[in-house]
Design a protein around this motif. Structure first.
Motif, PDB file in Angstrom:
ATOM      1  N   PHE A   1       0.866  -1.180   0.000  1.00 36.48           N
ATOM      2  CA  PHE A   1       0.000   0.000   0.000  1.00 36.48           C
ATOM      3  C   PHE A   1       0.896   1.221   0.000  1.00 36.48           C
ATOM      4  O   PHE A   1       1.070   1.900   0.997  1.00 36.48           O
ATOM      5  N   ASP A   2       1.517   1.476  -1.139  1.00 36.25           N
ATOM      6  CA  ASP A   2       2.478   2.560  -1.289  1.00 36.25           C
ATOM      7  C   ASP A   2       1.734   3.842  -1.649  1.00 36.25           C
ATOM      8  O   ASP A   2       1.523   4.162  -2.816  1.00 36.25           O
ATOM      9  N   LEU A   3       1.320   4.591  -0.629  1.00 39.51           N
ATOM     10  CA  LEU A   3       0.526   5.781  -0.869  1.00 39.51           C
ATOM     11  C   LEU A   3       1.311   6.877  -1.564  1.00 39.51           C
ATOM     12  O   LEU A   3       0.744   7.696  -2.278  1.00 39.51           O
ATOM     13  N   GLU A   4       2.618   6.889  -1.341  1.00 36.75           N
ATOM     14  CA  GLU A   4       3.456   7.883  -2.023  1.00 36.75           C
ATOM     15  C   GLU A   4       3.314   7.725  -3.532  1.00 36.75           C
ATOM     16  O   GLU A   4       3.176   8.687  -4.277  1.00 36.75           O
ATOM     17  N   MET A   5       3.325   6.470  -3.976  1.00 37.70           N
ATOM     18  CA  MET A   5       3.201   6.192  -5.396  1.00 37.70           C
ATOM     19  C   MET A   5       1.771   6.421  -5.878  1.00 37.70           C
ATOM     20  O   MET A   5       1.529   6.996  -6.941  1.00 37.70           O
ATOM     21  N   LEU A   6       0.793   5.956  -5.078  1.00 42.66           N
ATOM     22  CA  LEU A   6      -0.598   6.107  -5.471  1.00 42.66           C
ATOM     23  C   LEU A   6      -0.981   7.573  -5.626  1.00 42.66           C
ATOM     24  O   LEU A   6      -1.749   7.929  -6.508  1.00 42.66           O
ATOM     25  N   ASN A   7      -0.436   8.424  -4.767  1.00 41.84           N
ATOM     26  CA  ASN A   7      -0.713   9.852  -4.887  1.00 41.84           C
ATOM     27  C   ASN A   7      -0.091  10.443  -6.146  1.00 41.84           C
ATOM     28  O   ASN A   7      -0.507  11.493  -6.622  1.00 41.84           O
ATOM     29  N   GLY A   8       0.926   9.759  -6.672  1.00 42.48           N
ATOM     30  CA  GLY A   8       1.571  10.231  -7.892  1.00 42.48           C
ATOM     31  C   GLY A   8       0.835   9.846  -9.156  1.00 42.48           C
ATOM     32  O   GLY A   8       1.197  10.266 -10.248  1.00 42.48           O
ATOM     33  N   VAL A   9      -0.193   9.007  -9.017  1.00 41.72           N
ATOM     34  CA  VAL A   9      -0.950   8.587 -10.201  1.00 41.72           C
ATOM     35  C   VAL A   9      -2.392   9.094 -10.139  1.00 41.72           C
ATOM     36  O   VAL A   9      -3.325   8.427 -10.557  1.00 41.72           O
ATOM     37  N   ARG A  10      -2.557  10.274  -9.592  1.00 38.23           N
ATOM     38  CA  ARG A  10      -3.875  10.913  -9.580  1.00 38.23           C
ATOM     39  C   ARG A  10      -4.111  11.626 -10.908  1.00 38.23           C
ATOM     40  O   ARG A  10      -3.211  12.259 -11.450  1.00 38.23           O
ATOM     41  N   HIS A  11      -5.330  11.498 -11.405  1.00 40.52           N
ATOM     42  CA  HIS A  11      -5.657  12.094 -12.704  1.00 40.52           C
ATOM     43  C   HIS A  11      -7.171  12.281 -12.770  1.00 40.52           C
ATOM     44  O   HIS A  11      -7.924  11.479 -12.192  1.00 40.52           O
ATOM     45  N   PRO A  12      -7.664  13.313 -13.462  1.00 43.64           N
ATOM     46  CA  PRO A  12      -9.105  13.539 -13.563  1.00 43.64           C
ATOM     47  C   PRO A  12      -9.874  12.371 -14.168  1.00 43.64           C
ATOM     48  O   PRO A  12     -11.090  12.258 -13.947  1.00 43.64           O
TER      49      PRO A  12
ATOM     50  N   PHE B   1      -2.090   8.564 -19.618  1.00 40.06           N
ATOM     51  CA  PHE B   1      -1.471   8.945 -18.350  1.00 40.06           C
ATOM     52  C   PHE B   1      -0.871   7.733 -17.636  1.00 40.06           C
ATOM     53  O   PHE B   1       0.258   7.778 -17.142  1.00 40.06           O
ATOM     54  N   LEU B   2      -1.627   6.647 -17.562  1.00 40.61           N
ATOM     55  CA  LEU B   2      -1.143   5.451 -16.871  1.00 40.61           C
ATOM     56  C   LEU B   2       0.118   4.895 -17.526  1.00 40.61           C
ATOM     57  O   LEU B   2       1.060   4.493 -16.842  1.00 40.61           O
ATOM     58  N   GLN B   3       0.129   4.878 -18.838  1.00 44.64           N
ATOM     59  CA  GLN B   3       1.298   4.334 -19.539  1.00 44.64           C
ATOM     60  C   GLN B   3       2.547   5.171 -19.291  1.00 44.64           C
ATOM     61  O   GLN B   3       3.657   4.637 -19.246  1.00 44.64           O
TER      62      GLN B   3
END
Length: 366
Positions: free
Chosen positions: A163-174, A231-233
């Protein structure tokens, strides 16, 4: 009341939240008071938020308050001051889940938001666990029993590897479903996402609702999906080989389209699960890449559920034989231009030229 010695050194937003935390700590009902680990996480989040305000304070000629959290607060001791293997493990997990951008819910809060995780709140069950619908305040995310508030999707993960929230917060997108918060309770991880009111693209497609949509709304859908995939790619290595399920494409009331479950799948498995392609090239196994997007694009535009590659080729062939570009080609163009300011207008112009053929393609014999 604010101590005059720190007046002006704390941003109003942080000060307000400090007061809210203090208020919860002295709640008249003991069970409603936050655990020490939650208080630590909330304070850590505010300290980091205050750091962001430091530049503003300095530029205004105000001396910033020297915020710093002592190592004591990150120790592995429980509230009684004693240590145990269980408390050490729990506190380590809580420290791992700390983040400044997400709300740390208590189990009691989620219980209230879902009315005790009752049948009325149960929304479904997938490979990652059960999903419930709950209600929270639109601004504070505090639990609410009123259905006029903000609906959220609460997923109970019985197991998770990371549960790497640091990374998850880096993949936020509309165009990715927003992760709002989390809760760790008795070894289970609860993740709270925004709730998409129109449901999944798969359900809309099966019901025939996609076919009847105006072209303008179809364009909004395909551009939104393209932006999410692009974005994901670019930001999350390995996602390009993962599954692009129709049930993972969600729509809101205004037909804003967002991809979901890439974060949950990563938490549960520790990596993105590959979508293994059919070697006979007959079955459609969609990947989160241009090839998978082309199929979804055709399904949105025509409103037809595609079950095999032969049907895709048949539809593309119909357009090229009619002197037009294939829908697969237009899908690739959409991916290329999706981040342009006028991408929806460009795609609408292109598809309007193909609209008559799109209507006729629905009558093609499979």
């Amino acid at each position: 009341m604010v101590d005059s010695s720190i007046m002006g050194t704390v941003s109003p937003k942080c000060l307000r939240r400090f007061v809210q935390i203090a208020g919860r700590c002295v709640h008249i009902v003991p069970k409603q008071r936050p655990a020490m680990t939650e208080v630590v996480a909330l304070l850590q989040a505010l300290l980091e938020l205050q750091e962001k305000s430091k530049d503003f304070a300095q530029s205004s000629g105000i001396m910033s308050f020297p915020w710093k959290m002592h190592k004591y607060f990150a120790s592995n001791s429980d509230q009684s001051g004693t240590s145990s293997p269980k408390s050490v493990e729990n506190n380590m997990n809580q420290q791992e889940l700390m983040t400044r951008d997400l709300k740390m819910f208590t189990y009691n809060e989620l219980n209230l938001a879902t009315k005790n995780f009752g049948k009325a709140a149960f929304f479904g069950e997938g490979s990652c666990g059960k999903v419930y619908r709950g209600w929270v305040d639109n601004f504070t995310y505090s639990p609410s029993v009123s259905i006029t508030k903000l609906p959220v999707a609460i997923k109970k993960l019985d197991r998770y590897k990371v549960f790497d929230l640091e990374m998850l917060n880096g993949v936020r997108h509309p165009n990715l479903v927003k992760l709002i918060g989390y809760c760790l309770e008795s070894g289970c991880l609860y993740v709270v996402h925004e709730f998409m009111r129109r449901g999944t693209f798969e359900d809309l497609l099966q019901r025939g609702a996609v076919a009847g949509l105006p072209l303008l709304k179809k364009v909004k859908i395909v551009v939104g999906i393209a932006r999410a995939i692009d974005f994901l790619q670019k930001t999350w290595p390995g996602v390009g080989q993962s599954w692009l399920g129709r049930h993972m494409i969600l729509l809101d009331e205004d037909f804003t389209t967002k991809l979901s479950d890439y974060d949950v799948g990563y938490m549960v498995n520790g990596h993105h699960r590959c979508a293994y392609l059919d070697t006979d090239k007959v079955q459609l196994v969609l990947q989160c890449d241009p090839s998978g997007y082309e199929v979804i694009f055709i399904e949105v535009v025509t409103g037809e559920r595609l079950y095999n590659l032969h049907r895709v080729k048949r539809i593309d062939g119909f357009f090229t034989q009619s002197g037009k570009e294939s829908l697969s080609h237009i899908a690739r163009l959409c991916l290329e231009m999706c981040n342009d300011d006028d991408s929806e207008l460009k795609m609408l112009t292109i598809l309007k030229e193909h609209d008559k053929l799109i209507q006729r393609s629905k009558k093609l014999v499979a």
